[in-house]
Every structure is written in structure tokens, then in C-alpha cells.
Design an enzyme around this catalytic site. Sequence first.
Site, PDB file in Angstrom:
ATOM      1  CE1 TYR A   6     -23.421   1.362  -1.104  1.00  0.00           C
ATOM      2  CE2 TYR A   6     -22.359   1.170  -3.253  1.00  0.00           C
ATOM      3  CZ  TYR A   6     -23.182   1.850  -2.376  1.00  0.00           C
ATOM      4  OH  TYR A   6     -23.784   3.021  -2.774  1.00  0.00           O
TER       5      TYR A   6
ATOM      6  N   GLY B 146     -25.149   9.296  -7.643  1.00  0.00           N
ATOM      7  CA  GLY B 146     -25.124   8.530  -6.405  1.00  0.00           C
ATOM      8  C   GLY B 146     -23.703   8.130  -6.074  1.00  0.00           C
ATOM      9  CB  CYS B 147     -22.335   5.004  -4.679  1.00  0.00           C
ATOM     10  SG  CYS B 147     -20.762   4.186  -4.409  1.00  0.00           S
ATOM     11  CG  PHE B 148     -17.579   8.856  -5.572  1.00  0.00           C
ATOM     12  CD1 PHE B 148     -17.301   7.787  -4.745  1.00  0.00           C
ATOM     13  CD2 PHE B 148     -17.196  10.121  -5.144  1.00  0.00           C
ATOM     14  CE1 PHE B 148     -16.657   7.957  -3.527  1.00  0.00           C
ATOM     15  CE2 PHE B 148     -16.558  10.315  -3.921  1.00  0.00           C
ATOM     16  CZ  PHE B 148     -16.287   9.223  -3.120  1.00  0.00           C
TER      17      PHE B 148
ATOM     18  CB  CYS C 288     -21.908   2.612  -8.520  1.00  0.00           C
ATOM     19  SG  CYS C 288     -22.147   1.658  -7.005  1.00  0.00           S
TER      20      CYS C 288
END
Length: 221
Positions: free
Chosen positions: A197, A40-42, A44
Site C-alpha cells: 500500500y 494522511g494514512c495513520f 504510516c
Amino acid sequence: MQIFKTLKPIALTVFMLLAMVLRGHEAEAQTQEKLIVAGGCFWCVESDFESVPGVIEAISGYTGGTTKNPTYGQVGKGNTGHLEAVEIHFDPARVSRKHLLELFIRSVDPTDADGQFCDRGYVYSTAIFVSNPKEKALAKTVLAEAASALGQQIVTPILESATFYHAEDYHQDYYKGSKLVLTRFGPKRQAAAYKRYRQACGRDSRVIQLWGDAAPFAKAY
């Protein structure tokens, strides 16, 4: 002339110290290994793994697709074939590849084939990238153990390594950045924007729901 006689041993000492430093860097580089994962979101994934002892650095980027030197905008549109991914550089004498894989699979939702948390679509899918049969066998073992622990089907694929492209500079270390950015929550420093976020995306709440105490990075932001 006396000055030159004095400078010669000083210069020699400096040269020897520089040589030692260079040899140290070369030795460190030789002991480093890399693991590429998509979770997912890099931002994180990078944040999570840079907190692991034995991890030297984690780099946000793109891999798995066909477009050369893709941009964030191109990848986000979903037509390059790339996933948001992170290249983890680690010292195998301090942390094993297997342990890193175990941490990874417990930091994501490996039962979700359509993205991760609030980020939907193939670009945000999970994956483990391998470059040889030994790495593939290890990844299979970790996924099988995770499936047994969850009692659910794991959909995270094991993919052959492809060219890893570094994401733009402003994505690197975003989670601890101090630049002022405009967000849907208003102007915020990058670190604060990242926390908002991550909380709004529900990453930690879902990971805790899925893995409970086995979730290694989940935080109550």
C-alpha cells in the site's frame, strides 16, 4: 508452621518487588508527554514514529470532529469532521517535542491541502494539534522553518486539541501485523499489505522529491 514462617519473607519480597514495579510505571507515566498529528494514512504515521528513539508508543485514531466515538467507516465518509491522526507518547528527556514536529513535517507533504499522496479528501489532511500557547508557538516556529527550507507555502494548520478517539484494534500496529488480509494485490499478511500500500500510494517517493535527504522516514520499498 515452618512452611508459613518461610512463606512470610517470600511474600514480603514479592510485595516489595511489585511496589517497585508500580512506582516505576507511575514515574514513567508522569514523564510522558503526548503529541497529536494528522499526516494522511495513520498506519504510516504510526509506523514512522514508533521507530523514533524516545517514542514510547504511537496510537492510530481520529480527532478534530464532532461525532462521538466515530468508526472508521463513518470517518471515511467524510461527514464526521475528524481527521485520521496519531497520538504519539514520548519521553521528553529522550526526544523533544520540537524534534518530533520537525520529523513530522518532513514526513508529509505540507504543501498539499487536499489530502496526502494517493489518499484524497479532508480526512487525510495534515494538521498539528496543540493544547496550550507554548505548544502553539513551537508549532509555528517549526512550520516557519519548514517553509523557509522548502521555499514554498506550508498549508498544514495548527489546530486546538480535541478528543482523540482510538481507532479500531485492527488498525493498531497494522504495519507489523501478521494476520492474513484480502487486498487488491491478493491475500497478504498485514505487514506485506502495508508495504505494498505504502509503495503504491507514492508516499515515500513524494516525500523524497519534496525533502530530499531531509526526509527522515522515506524508504525504498
